[in-house]
Design a protein around this motif. Sequence first.
Motif, PDB file in Angstrom:
ATOM      1  N   ALA A  37     -13.605  28.985  -1.561  1.00  0.00           N
ATOM      2  CA  ALA A  37     -12.786  28.420  -3.191  1.00  0.00           C
ATOM      3  C   ALA A  37     -12.348  30.220  -4.335  1.00  0.00           C
ATOM      4  CB  ALA A  37     -13.896  27.915  -4.477  1.00  0.00           C
ATOM      5  N   TYR A  38     -11.353  29.638  -4.760  1.00  0.00           N
ATOM      6  CA  TYR A  38     -11.076  30.715  -5.860  1.00  0.00           C
ATOM      7  C   TYR A  38     -10.567  30.457  -7.230  1.00  0.00           C
ATOM      8  CZ  TYR A  38      -7.008  29.997  -4.217  1.00  0.00           C
ATOM      9  OH  TYR A  38      -5.403  29.876  -3.600  1.00  0.00           O
ATOM     10  N   THR A  39     -10.765  30.848  -8.123  1.00  0.00           N
ATOM     11  CA  THR A  39     -10.208  30.708  -9.439  1.00  0.00           C
ATOM     12  C   THR A  39      -9.327  31.589  -9.576  1.00  0.00           C
ATOM     13  OG1 THR A  39     -12.934  29.829  -9.910  1.00  0.00           O
ATOM     14  CG2 THR A  39     -11.076  30.489 -12.052  1.00  0.00           C
ATOM     15  N   LYS A  41      -5.633  31.077 -12.977  1.00  0.00           N
ATOM     16  CA  LYS A  41      -5.566  30.711 -14.316  1.00  0.00           C
ATOM     17  C   LYS A  41      -3.836  29.800 -14.215  1.00  0.00           C
ATOM     18  CE  LYS A  41      -8.058  33.925 -17.219  1.00  0.00           C
ATOM     19  NZ  LYS A  41      -8.847  33.716 -18.010  1.00  0.00           N
ATOM     20  N   THR A 102      -7.728  26.921 -16.575  1.00  0.00           N
ATOM     21  CA  THR A 102      -8.665  27.552 -15.149  1.00  0.00           C
ATOM     22  C   THR A 102      -9.063  26.967 -14.488  1.00  0.00           C
ATOM     23  OG1 THR A 102      -8.882  29.232 -16.590  1.00  0.00           O
ATOM     24  CG2 THR A 102     -10.121  29.451 -14.854  1.00  0.00           C
ATOM     25  N   LEU A 103      -8.763  26.621 -12.512  1.00  0.00           N
ATOM     26  CA  LEU A 103      -8.624  26.026 -11.871  1.00  0.00           C
ATOM     27  C   LEU A 103      -9.866  26.484 -10.646  1.00  0.00           C
ATOM     28  CD1 LEU A 103      -5.529  24.454 -11.580  1.00  0.00           C
ATOM     29  CD2 LEU A 103      -7.102  23.463 -12.906  1.00  0.00           C
ATOM     30  N   THR A 104     -10.067  26.210 -10.586  1.00  0.00           N
ATOM     31  CA  THR A 104     -10.912  26.100  -9.487  1.00  0.00           C
ATOM     32  C   THR A 104     -10.549  25.561  -7.992  1.00  0.00           C
ATOM     33  OG1 THR A 104     -13.278  27.244 -10.769  1.00  0.00           O
ATOM     34  CG2 THR A 104     -13.508  26.745  -7.861  1.00  0.00           C
TER      35      THR A 104
END
Length: 107
Positions: A37-39, A41, A102-104
């Motif tokens: 998983a990564y985050t 914008k 901001t999404l993971t």
Amino acid sequence: MKIKLLVVFALSAALLMFGMPLFAHHGTGVSYDSSKAYTVKATVTEFRYANPHPQLYFDVKDDKGNIVHWSGEIAPNPAQLVQAGWGRKRTEDALPPGSEVTLTIAP
């Protein structure tokens, strides 16, 4: 006797043929790799509160500043959004087009 056996066989074959797709649907535990998983914008472009999977469409800037169009599932189904307190109205109000989020993401 042969006709009864043939009818039982035909019904069994029909049940298997039409019932097997029910077992083929994916589950979220297998579909996504949460260890990677990564985050990011992003800017929301569209939200669809729909069955079988609520969809979020968004734009992300890559390393070169180019806009890349993405989409993803927010939850396995709308019922799980409701259970988490995110009914249709609340979700649509929180994610209108143009919203910065901001999404993971789990690929």
